[in-house]
Write a protein that holds these residues in place. Structure first.
Motif, PDB file in Angstrom:
ATOM      1  N   GLN A  13       8.935  18.403 -10.531  1.00 50.81           N
ATOM      2  CA  GLN A  13       8.588  17.162 -11.203  1.00 50.81           C
ATOM      3  C   GLN A  13       9.135  17.178 -12.634  1.00 50.81           C
ATOM      4  OE1 GLN A  13       4.332  16.343 -12.333  1.00 50.81           O
ATOM      5  NE2 GLN A  13       4.483  15.084 -10.488  1.00 50.81           N
ATOM      6  N   ALA A  14       9.694  16.069 -13.087  1.00 52.70           N
ATOM      7  CA  ALA A  14      10.121  15.916 -14.478  1.00 52.70           C
ATOM      8  C   ALA A  14       9.050  15.116 -15.207  1.00 52.70           C
ATOM      9  CB  ALA A  14      11.460  15.191 -14.552  1.00 52.70           C
ATOM     10  N   ILE A  50       4.048   8.253  -0.848  1.00 52.61           N
ATOM     11  CA  ILE A  50       3.544   8.371  -2.219  1.00 52.61           C
ATOM     12  C   ILE A  50       4.647   8.011  -3.199  1.00 52.61           C
ATOM     13  CG2 ILE A  50       2.594  10.006  -3.890  1.00 52.61           C
ATOM     14  CD1 ILE A  50       1.426  11.531  -1.531  1.00 52.61           C
ATOM     15  N   SER A  51       4.297   7.284  -4.246  1.00 51.54           N
ATOM     16  CA  SER A  51       5.256   6.864  -5.258  1.00 51.54           C
ATOM     17  C   SER A  51       5.814   8.069  -6.005  1.00 51.54           C
ATOM     18  CB  SER A  51       4.576   5.922  -6.245  1.00 51.54           C
ATOM     19  OG  SER A  51       5.436   5.649  -7.323  1.00 51.54           O
ATOM     20  N   ARG A  52       7.078   7.996  -6.393  1.00 49.00           N
ATOM     21  CA  ARG A  52       7.697   9.079  -7.168  1.00 49.00           C
ATOM     22  C   ARG A  52       7.286   9.026  -8.632  1.00 49.00           C
ATOM     23  NH1 ARG A  52      12.365  11.790  -5.376  1.00 49.00           N
ATOM     24  NH2 ARG A  52      12.824  11.370  -3.223  1.00 49.00           N
ATOM     25  N   TRP A  53       6.867   7.864  -9.133  1.00 59.40           N
ATOM     26  CA  TRP A  53       6.506   7.688 -10.527  1.00 59.40           C
ATOM     27  C   TRP A  53       5.000   7.743 -10.697  1.00 59.40           C
ATOM     28  CZ3 TRP A  53      10.025   7.569 -14.328  1.00 59.40           C
ATOM     29  CH2 TRP A  53      11.341   7.267 -13.996  1.00 59.40           C
ATOM     30  N   SER A  54       4.561   8.357 -11.780  1.00 50.53           N
ATOM     31  CA  SER A  54       3.156   8.297 -12.172  1.00 50.53           C
ATOM     32  C   SER A  54       3.081   8.360 -13.690  1.00 50.53           C
ATOM     33  CB  SER A  54       2.352   9.429 -11.537  1.00 50.53           C
ATOM     34  OG  SER A  54       2.845  10.675 -11.941  1.00 50.53           O
ATOM     35  N   TYR A  55       1.990   7.887 -14.232  1.00 48.88           N
ATOM     36  CA  TYR A  55       1.847   7.861 -15.688  1.00 48.88           C
ATOM     37  C   TYR A  55       0.392   8.096 -16.058  1.00 48.88           C
ATOM     38  CZ  TYR A  55       0.258   3.121 -14.829  1.00 48.88           C
ATOM     39  OH  TYR A  55      -0.415   2.038 -14.368  1.00 48.88           O
ATOM     40  N   ASP A  56       0.211   8.451 -17.312  1.00 48.58           N
ATOM     41  CA  ASP A  56      -1.114   8.742 -17.836  1.00 48.58           C
ATOM     42  C   ASP A  56      -1.072   8.451 -19.332  1.00 48.58           C
ATOM     43  OD1 ASP A  56      -3.701   9.674 -18.072  1.00 48.58           O
ATOM     44  OD2 ASP A  56      -3.132  11.787 -18.053  1.00 48.58           O
ATOM     45  N   GLY A  57      -2.177   8.089 -19.914  1.00 48.63           N
ATOM     46  CA  GLY A  57      -2.185   7.856 -21.348  1.00 48.63           C
ATOM     47  C   GLY A  57      -3.534   7.399 -21.856  1.00 48.63           C
ATOM     48  N   PHE A  58      -3.708   7.486 -23.151  1.00 52.14           N
ATOM     49  CA  PHE A  58      -4.912   6.997 -23.803  1.00 52.14           C
ATOM     50  C   PHE A  58      -4.593   6.722 -25.258  1.00 52.14           C
ATOM     51  CE2 PHE A  58      -5.155  11.560 -24.433  1.00 52.14           C
ATOM     52  CZ  PHE A  58      -5.455  11.667 -25.779  1.00 52.14           C
ATOM     53  N   SER A  59      -5.483   5.990 -25.910  1.00 49.88           N
ATOM     54  CA  SER A  59      -5.338   5.695 -27.324  1.00 49.88           C
ATOM     55  C   SER A  59      -6.709   5.357 -27.884  1.00 49.88           C
ATOM     56  CB  SER A  59      -4.397   4.502 -27.513  1.00 49.88           C
ATOM     57  OG  SER A  59      -4.282   4.187 -28.878  1.00 49.88           O
ATOM     58  N   SER A  61      -2.897   8.518 -30.119  1.00 56.62           N
ATOM     59  CA  SER A  61      -2.476   8.005 -28.821  1.00 56.62           C
ATOM     60  C   SER A  61      -1.635   9.057 -28.107  1.00 56.62           C
ATOM     61  CB  SER A  61      -1.690   6.709 -28.976  1.00 56.62           C
ATOM     62  OG  SER A  61      -0.584   6.908 -29.814  1.00 56.62           O
ATOM     63  N   TYR A  62      -1.633   8.995 -26.770  1.00 60.46           N
ATOM     64  CA  TYR A  62      -0.938   9.965 -25.929  1.00 60.46           C
ATOM     65  C   TYR A  62      -0.398   9.236 -24.706  1.00 60.46           C
ATOM     66  CZ  TYR A  62      -0.526  13.466 -22.259  1.00 60.46           C
ATOM     67  OH  TYR A  62      -0.064  14.230 -21.217  1.00 60.46           O
ATOM     68  N   PHE A  63       0.777   9.668 -24.233  1.00 58.61           N
ATOM     69  CA  PHE A  63       1.299   9.134 -22.985  1.00 58.61           C
ATOM     70  C   PHE A  63       2.018  10.238 -22.226  1.00 58.61           C
ATOM     71  CE2 PHE A  63       4.994   8.810 -25.688  1.00 58.61           C
ATOM     72  CZ  PHE A  63       6.048   9.138 -24.843  1.00 58.61           C
ATOM     73  N   SER A  64       2.114  10.058 -20.932  1.00 54.47           N
ATOM     74  CA  SER A  64       2.831  10.983 -20.065  1.00 54.47           C
ATOM     75  C   SER A  64       3.409  10.185 -18.901  1.00 54.47           C
ATOM     76  CB  SER A  64       1.874  12.060 -19.542  1.00 54.47           C
ATOM     77  OG  SER A  64       2.520  12.892 -18.622  1.00 54.47           O
ATOM     78  N   VAL A  65       4.708  10.333 -18.662  1.00 53.71           N
ATOM     79  CA  VAL A  65       5.388   9.675 -17.553  1.00 53.71           C
ATOM     80  C   VAL A  65       6.020  10.769 -16.704  1.00 53.71           C
ATOM     81  CG1 VAL A  65       7.200   8.064 -16.883  1.00 53.71           C
ATOM     82  CG2 VAL A  65       5.891   7.651 -18.964  1.00 53.71           C
ATOM     83  N   MET A  66       5.711  10.772 -15.402  1.00 51.81           N
ATOM     84  CA  MET A  66       6.205  11.810 -14.504  1.00 51.81           C
ATOM     85  C   MET A  66       7.034  11.203 -13.380  1.00 51.81           C
ATOM     86  SD  MET A  66       2.578  13.643 -14.775  1.00 51.81           S
ATOM     87  CE  MET A  66       1.893  12.044 -14.910  1.00 51.81           C
ATOM     88  N   TYR A  67       8.068  11.935 -13.001  1.00 50.39           N
ATOM     89  CA  TYR A  67       8.918  11.526 -11.886  1.00 50.39           C
ATOM     90  C   TYR A  67       9.050  12.706 -10.933  1.00 50.39           C
ATOM     91  CZ  TYR A  67      12.837   9.723  -9.214  1.00 50.39           C
ATOM     92  OH  TYR A  67      13.629   9.288  -8.205  1.00 50.39           O
ATOM     93  N   ARG A  68       8.686  12.493  -9.676  1.00 50.28           N
ATOM     94  CA  ARG A  68       8.740  13.552  -8.670  1.00 50.28           C
ATOM     95  C   ARG A  68      10.163  13.654  -8.121  1.00 50.28           C
ATOM     96  NH1 ARG A  68       7.866  13.231  -3.259  1.00 50.28           N
ATOM     97  NH2 ARG A  68       7.073  11.121  -3.507  1.00 50.28           N
ATOM     98  N   LEU A  69      10.842  14.771  -8.431  1.00 49.58           N
ATOM     99  CA  LEU A  69      12.197  15.004  -7.938  1.00 49.58           C
ATOM    100  C   LEU A  69      12.185  15.499  -6.496  1.00 49.58           C
ATOM    101  CD1 LEU A  69      13.451  16.774 -11.163  1.00 49.58           C
ATOM    102  CD2 LEU A  69      14.061  14.470 -10.410  1.00 49.58           C
ATOM    103  N   SER A 122       0.841  -1.198   0.000  1.00 52.61           N
ATOM    104  CA  SER A 122       0.000   0.000   0.000  1.00 52.61           C
ATOM    105  C   SER A 122       0.872   1.242   0.000  1.00 52.61           C
ATOM    106  CB  SER A 122      -0.911  -0.003   1.226  1.00 52.61           C
ATOM    107  OG  SER A 122      -0.133   0.127   2.396  1.00 52.61           O
ATOM    108  N   GLU A 123       0.332   2.317  -0.564  1.00 57.56           N
ATOM    109  CA  GLU A 123       1.103   3.562  -0.636  1.00 57.56           C
ATOM    110  C   GLU A 123       1.358   4.144   0.744  1.00 57.56           C
ATOM    111  OE1 GLU A 123      -0.039   5.259  -5.035  1.00 57.56           O
ATOM    112  OE2 GLU A 123      -0.651   6.367  -3.276  1.00 57.56           O
ATOM    113  N   SER A 124       0.512   3.838   1.707  1.00 57.79           N
ATOM    114  CA  SER A 124       0.705   4.390   3.048  1.00 57.79           C
ATOM    115  C   SER A 124       1.936   3.795   3.723  1.00 57.79           C
ATOM    116  CB  SER A 124      -0.535   4.140   3.900  1.00 57.79           C
ATOM    117  OG  SER A 124      -0.760   2.748   4.013  1.00 57.79           O
ATOM    118  N   SER A 125       2.349   2.591   3.312  1.00 57.31           N
ATOM    119  CA  SER A 125       3.514   1.982   3.952  1.00 57.31           C
ATOM    120  C   SER A 125       4.829   2.563   3.436  1.00 57.31           C
ATOM    121  CB  SER A 125       3.503   0.464   3.754  1.00 57.31           C
ATOM    122  OG  SER A 125       3.616   0.164   2.379  1.00 57.31           O
TER     123      SER A 125
END
Length: 168
Positions: free
Chosen positions: A66-67, A33-42, A53-61, A27-30
């Motif tokens: 955020q990158a 919050i994760s540093r990585w997240s993503y989003d996308g559709f097609s 199609s579209y994608f997005s990958v984010m990394y919390r510095l 679980s995220e509480s343990s």
């Protein structure tokens, strides 16, 4: 011989798939919050044979920095367009962010009877965004293209875009 290869390949693939164990993610509480997240559709438009199609990958510095790597691929009747951009997002407040980055767009024009024409305009992106809630986001982007001519599909040298995203 072909049937033997196919049978071996099928047996090998099925045994690999069946031997995989399912791991439960912690679980995220343990771990926080994760540093990585993503989003996308097609989606595809079967009437016109277009694909989008579209994608997005984010990394919390850090909590406020955020990158993000963004990209999309669109096929149209006259051209195929692949666009990728890398940008840094800074959150001065909880919902508003400023960003800056670079992008590259590869456009392959489809002309009947001729070899495909390839253009690669580079650009600098600057802008501001606001996240109304987790599902709705608004963004204003200044898109400054380099080595672009005005004859291409997306060859405008300087462009101000206002866009929104709704996640459901």
């Amino acid at each position: 011989m072909r049937n033997l290869r196919f049978t071996f390949f099928t047996f090998f693939t099925m045994s690999l798939l069946m031997s995989q164990s399912v791991d439960e993610l912690p679980s995220e509480s343990s771990f926080g919050i994760s540093r990585w997240s993503y989003d996308g559709f097609s989606y595809a438009d079967f009437g016109t044979q277009e694909q989008h199609s579209y994608f997005s990958v984010m990394y919390r510095l850090s909590p406020k920095l955020q990158a993000e790597l963004q990209g999309f691929y669109d096929t149209y009747r006259t051209a195929d367009i692949f666009d990728i951009s890398l940008r840094l997002k800074w959150y001065p407040s909880e919902k508003m962010y400023l960003f800056s980055g670079v992008g590259l767009q590869i456009e392959q024009k489809k002309v009947l009877g001729e070899s495909p024409v390839l253009s690669m305009p580079m650009r600098v992106l600057n802008g501001v965004g606001y996240e109304l809630n987790e599902a709705m986001q608004l963004e204003a982007v200044h898109d400054l293209n380099f080595n672009a001519n005005s004859s291409g599909s997306n060859g405008i040298p300087s462009l101000l875009k206002v866009k929104g995203k709704y996640r459901f």
